[in-house]
Write a protein that holds these residues in place. Sequence first.
Motif, PDB file in Angstrom:
ATOM      1  N   ARG A   1       0.827  -1.210   0.000  1.00  0.00           N
ATOM      2  CA  ARG A   1       0.000   0.000   0.000  1.00  0.00           C
ATOM      3  C   ARG A   1       0.851   1.245   0.000  1.00  0.00           C
ATOM      4  O   ARG A   1       0.608   2.185  -0.746  1.00  0.00           O
ATOM      5  CB  ARG A   1      -0.895  -0.004   1.235  1.00  0.00           C
ATOM      6  CG  ARG A   1      -2.350   0.118   0.947  1.00  0.00           C
ATOM      7  CD  ARG A   1      -3.104   0.234   2.254  1.00  0.00           C
ATOM      8  NE  ARG A   1      -3.565   1.619   2.404  1.00  0.00           N
ATOM      9  CZ  ARG A   1      -4.728   2.045   1.902  1.00  0.00           C
ATOM     10  NH1 ARG A   1      -5.521   1.220   1.279  1.00  0.00           N
ATOM     11  NH2 ARG A   1      -5.104   3.299   2.053  1.00  0.00           N
TER      12      ARG A   1
ATOM     13  N   GLU B   1       1.547   4.210  -3.357  1.00  0.00           N
ATOM     14  CA  GLU B   1       1.414   5.659  -3.297  1.00  0.00           C
ATOM     15  C   GLU B   1       2.578   6.352  -3.987  1.00  0.00           C
ATOM     16  O   GLU B   1       2.394   7.299  -4.742  1.00  0.00           O
ATOM     17  CB  GLU B   1       1.348   6.113  -1.839  1.00  0.00           C
ATOM     18  CG  GLU B   1      -0.050   6.508  -1.419  1.00  0.00           C
ATOM     19  CD  GLU B   1      -0.081   6.953   0.024  1.00  0.00           C
ATOM     20  OE1 GLU B   1       0.325   8.096   0.286  1.00  0.00           O
ATOM     21  OE2 GLU B   1      -0.475   6.133   0.892  1.00  0.00           O
TER      22      GLU B   1
ATOM     23  N   GLY C   1      -4.530  12.441   5.350  1.00  0.00           N
ATOM     24  CA  GLY C   1      -5.847  11.805   5.364  1.00  0.00           C
ATOM     25  C   GLY C   1      -6.217  11.244   4.005  1.00  0.00           C
ATOM     26  O   GLY C   1      -5.477  11.400   3.041  1.00  0.00           O
ATOM     27  N   PRO C   2      -7.375  10.566   3.969  1.00  0.00           N
ATOM     28  CA  PRO C   2      -7.796   9.887   2.744  1.00  0.00           C
ATOM     29  C   PRO C   2      -7.934  10.835   1.561  1.00  0.00           C
ATOM     30  O   PRO C   2      -7.611  10.505   0.439  1.00  0.00           O
ATOM     31  CB  PRO C   2      -9.156   9.294   3.105  1.00  0.00           C
ATOM     32  CG  PRO C   2      -9.321   9.434   4.561  1.00  0.00           C
ATOM     33  CD  PRO C   2      -8.306  10.379   5.089  1.00  0.00           C
ATOM     34  N   ARG C   3      -8.404  12.045   1.843  1.00  0.00           N
ATOM     35  CA  ARG C   3      -8.597  12.986   0.750  1.00  0.00           C
ATOM     36  C   ARG C   3      -7.251  13.346   0.113  1.00  0.00           C
ATOM     37  O   ARG C   3      -7.131  13.482  -1.098  1.00  0.00           O
ATOM     38  CB  ARG C   3      -9.286  14.230   1.290  1.00  0.00           C
ATOM     39  CG  ARG C   3      -9.619  15.159   0.184  1.00  0.00           C
ATOM     40  CD  ARG C   3     -10.439  16.324   0.647  1.00  0.00           C
ATOM     41  NE  ARG C   3     -10.332  17.332  -0.401  1.00  0.00           N
ATOM     42  CZ  ARG C   3     -11.225  18.256  -0.598  1.00  0.00           C
ATOM     43  NH1 ARG C   3     -12.276  18.339   0.185  1.00  0.00           N
ATOM     44  NH2 ARG C   3     -11.059  19.138  -1.566  1.00  0.00           N
TER      45      ARG C   3
ATOM     46  N   GLU D   1      -4.691  11.395   0.066  1.00  0.00           N
ATOM     47  CA  GLU D   1      -4.246  10.224  -0.686  1.00  0.00           C
ATOM     48  C   GLU D   1      -4.890  10.207  -2.070  1.00  0.00           C
ATOM     49  O   GLU D   1      -4.270   9.805  -3.058  1.00  0.00           O
ATOM     50  CB  GLU D   1      -4.603   8.939   0.084  1.00  0.00           C
ATOM     51  CG  GLU D   1      -3.780   7.754  -0.368  1.00  0.00           C
ATOM     52  CD  GLU D   1      -4.226   6.453   0.300  1.00  0.00           C
ATOM     53  OE1 GLU D   1      -4.104   5.409  -0.363  1.00  0.00           O
ATOM     54  OE2 GLU D   1      -4.706   6.483   1.468  1.00  0.00           O
ATOM     55  N   ALA D   2      -6.127  10.688  -2.115  1.00  0.00           N
ATOM     56  CA  ALA D   2      -6.821  10.737  -3.407  1.00  0.00           C
ATOM     57  C   ALA D   2      -6.137  11.712  -4.373  1.00  0.00           C
ATOM     58  O   ALA D   2      -6.257  11.570  -5.591  1.00  0.00           O
ATOM     59  CB  ALA D   2      -8.280  11.133  -3.204  1.00  0.00           C
TER      60      ALA D   2
ATOM     61  N   MET E   1     -10.637   4.608  -6.527  1.00  0.00           N
ATOM     62  CA  MET E   1     -10.039   5.004  -5.244  1.00  0.00           C
ATOM     63  C   MET E   1     -10.459   6.407  -4.847  1.00  0.00           C
ATOM     64  O   MET E   1     -10.716   6.690  -3.679  1.00  0.00           O
ATOM     65  CB  MET E   1      -8.517   4.893  -5.324  1.00  0.00           C
ATOM     66  CG  MET E   1      -8.077   3.430  -5.428  1.00  0.00           C
ATOM     67  SD  MET E   1      -6.300   3.240  -5.505  1.00  0.00           S
ATOM     68  CE  MET E   1      -5.824   3.968  -3.950  1.00  0.00           C
TER      69      MET E   1
ATOM     70  N   LEU F   1     -11.960   7.166  -1.394  1.00  0.00           N
ATOM     71  CA  LEU F   1     -11.163   7.935  -0.426  1.00  0.00           C
ATOM     72  C   LEU F   1     -11.690   9.347  -0.220  1.00  0.00           C
ATOM     73  O   LEU F   1     -11.867   9.804   0.915  1.00  0.00           O
ATOM     74  CB  LEU F   1      -9.717   8.026  -0.917  1.00  0.00           C
ATOM     75  CG  LEU F   1      -8.895   6.738  -0.908  1.00  0.00           C
ATOM     76  CD1 LEU F   1      -7.634   6.914  -1.740  1.00  0.00           C
ATOM     77  CD2 LEU F   1      -8.544   6.354   0.522  1.00  0.00           C
TER      78      LEU F   1
ATOM     79  N   GLU G   1     -16.016   9.428  -0.398  1.00  0.00           N
ATOM     80  CA  GLU G   1     -16.622   8.552   0.618  1.00  0.00           C
ATOM     81  C   GLU G   1     -17.849   7.831   0.071  1.00  0.00           C
ATOM     82  O   GLU G   1     -18.921   7.812   0.683  1.00  0.00           O
ATOM     83  CB  GLU G   1     -16.951   9.356   1.882  1.00  0.00           C
ATOM     84  CG  GLU G   1     -15.687   9.941   2.512  1.00  0.00           C
ATOM     85  CD  GLU G   1     -15.996  10.908   3.659  1.00  0.00           C
ATOM     86  OE1 GLU G   1     -17.094  10.813   4.232  1.00  0.00           O
ATOM     87  OE2 GLU G   1     -15.111  11.731   3.963  1.00  0.00           O
TER      88      GLU G   1
END
Lengths: 371, 388
Positions: free
Chosen positions: B237, B241, B308-310, B312-313, B380, B384, B387
């Motif tokens: 993972r 990235e 955060g997930p955002r 990562e997006a 993704m 991510l 949501e």
Amino acid sequence: MRAAVHRYCADQCGFEARRDRTASRDGDAVAAQSRLHWQAFANMGWLGAALPPDVGGSGGSVLESAILFEELGRAIVREPLLPCIALAAQVIDKGGTAEQREKLLQPLVRGELLVALMHAEARAANGGRDSITAERCDATATYTLTGHKSVVPGGADVSLLLVSVPWPETPDLDGANGEARRNIFIVDAQADGVIRRDFPTLDGMRASEIVLRNVRVDESSLLGEWGQAGEALRYATEHAMLASCAEMVGAMDGLLWLTRDYLRQRRQYGVALSSLQALQHQLADLFAELELSRSMLYRGLSAFVGEEKATRSAAVAAAKTYIGRSGRRLGEAAIQLHGGMGMADEYKAGHYFKRLLTLAVLLGGLEPHQQ
Amino acid sequence: MNFDADPQDEAFRTEVRRFIAALSPEIVRGKPLGYTHSRPEREAWIRALNAQGWLVPHWSRAWGGRDWTAMRRHILHDETCAAGCPEVDRIATDLVGPIIQAFGSAAQQRRYLPGILSGTEFWCQGFSEPQAGSDLSLVGTVARREGERYIVSGRKLWTTQAHLADLMFALVRVKIGNELQQGLSFLLVDMRAGGISTRPVLTLDGGHHVNEVLLEEVSVPRENLIGAEGQGWTYVRALLESERSSAAGIPHTKRDLRRLEEFASSELRHGRTMMDDPVFRAKLEQLRDELHALEFLHLRVLSATERGPRAEALGCVLKFRGAQAYQRVSELMLETLGERSIEYVPDSQRSADEAGVAAAYLFRRSATIAAGTTEIQKNMIAALALEL
């Protein structure tokens, strides 16, 4: 006719054979195979499908060409039918004298003679002027041809070249019928001063770069009447553009269903890829590209057989640009949908894609036509 | 976050240019479009960069990291790419190197990291298989545990530079007795081990970039396992990235935009240059703006100040839009050359940029497929950031 062409292509021009011949280093074997195919094309009447009966043709029109080339596109046939049959033969038919038509087209229809057109192009290196010129010597009644053309499809396969040159050099001086005056000379491909460099093209076929260095021809080499070749050239070019549109439509059609079938059998994340709506929508877009392209082809064909010159040229040019762009888009998307398989040269999708790319840039490219 | 022009950054840019200019021409001589540097050329370049301390600025300090700002890393990559320097082995420096540092044992670090730094060991990534493309959970390569060894059998596909690589990091499924583990394991494999055969898979451009690697009863010591059995996905993972941001290829696109402008200034169409054609100019400007946006997005991702997930997006956006821009520049080159682009020139014979245009266009179709397809990036982003 469609069924006959389809059957022959399916039986004799299968993809595995194409792939092997494209990769083959045995040029003689490939050439021998090509001669066999060509003879078969002649025997089945394909070479004269759009030529009149007086030269041995079957009297068909551009519609017969469209049917033939759509099937050739579906099978990605790698013989130089487009430059020889759809283009050069039409130039001779429309521009040649009765004697020249008989002498050249009859053996062409029988498969014994291959001809390609070498049309002058504007080049930056040449100050934007046409790249081939002809100079007349009155004393000997001969012409000296000099110039260069970087891409002549079929150039490696033919024994005669039709060399198109502007005449006189001032391009804005129009002939009687409103066409820029042009002359076409029939030149033996083996003549002194014809220098040819053959090269493979993206689609696994061949083309040539040809240089003419003081090639001498006499008056009998002039196709038709002096200064009158413009109309024949334009007619034949538009005929060939429509044939290439039909070939692209055939290739697009073949590639779409190949892609659909691949998505049906490929499974990831526990489901067939074809069950994913995002991918279904992409396929639906490709179907739209295909059917709009086919419609644009029909529009071009209908304008070509019916309407007057100005509308006709515009409709043909629009079809070529539209289908070329659409074919490239469909090809790019089909490769994407195949994932890694799409990138593999041993797989069929890429062969369709590369043929589409090649057809899109030949005979007037992807940029907007400005006729 | 602050991306204002910093005089120190400009000084660094000058320093990089001087460094490149001082290298022997064998290393940096400008190569035509689509040219693939040979392994010796790449090794020489890796050695030169490492001697300067610039090979792995993003690694931990203990292994030569420099704690550089995002801007500095960007400048280095930008300048070396613009000058036509060879590619370092990014599979080693950006993918497996950081994993070995984060999850490998001290012994594994001592064994593998020096070879990356010296350029003597090249790596390949053994993830994809015939049945496992986007969905890596379908990996079927089995590592049967036998005493202190794994016996590995399976087939890897689309393996970039396997024909040049000394080592492979592979995703495998460990089998103990008759039991096949659910989770994937991350195993380092010596490419010279018995039972490994590599077959070229030619791509649309006719080039040899990827391979099929067949593993037949390959014996691998157990100490080559990274971390714990069945935990491979956790390590991967992190790797994916960084793969995304280097796969975006932004410095390459920038370099090619300049080449495109050169073509367009000399190609005539309907009596004028392509540069004077307003339709073409509009396409060019659109691409240039896209690239400006991508460059700043790249800086945001590299600086890692957003979390955060955002955030990562953002890497997913960078990957798929960056890959599309990389394709776009070659599409415009193809349009510019027109029918002269259809000549197929084998890569060994390409002396001018022109000759590589079609090959570059064709090979770049893989940019939106490899390292996570565009479709996967969008999935993704949906998960991510949105949501969904």
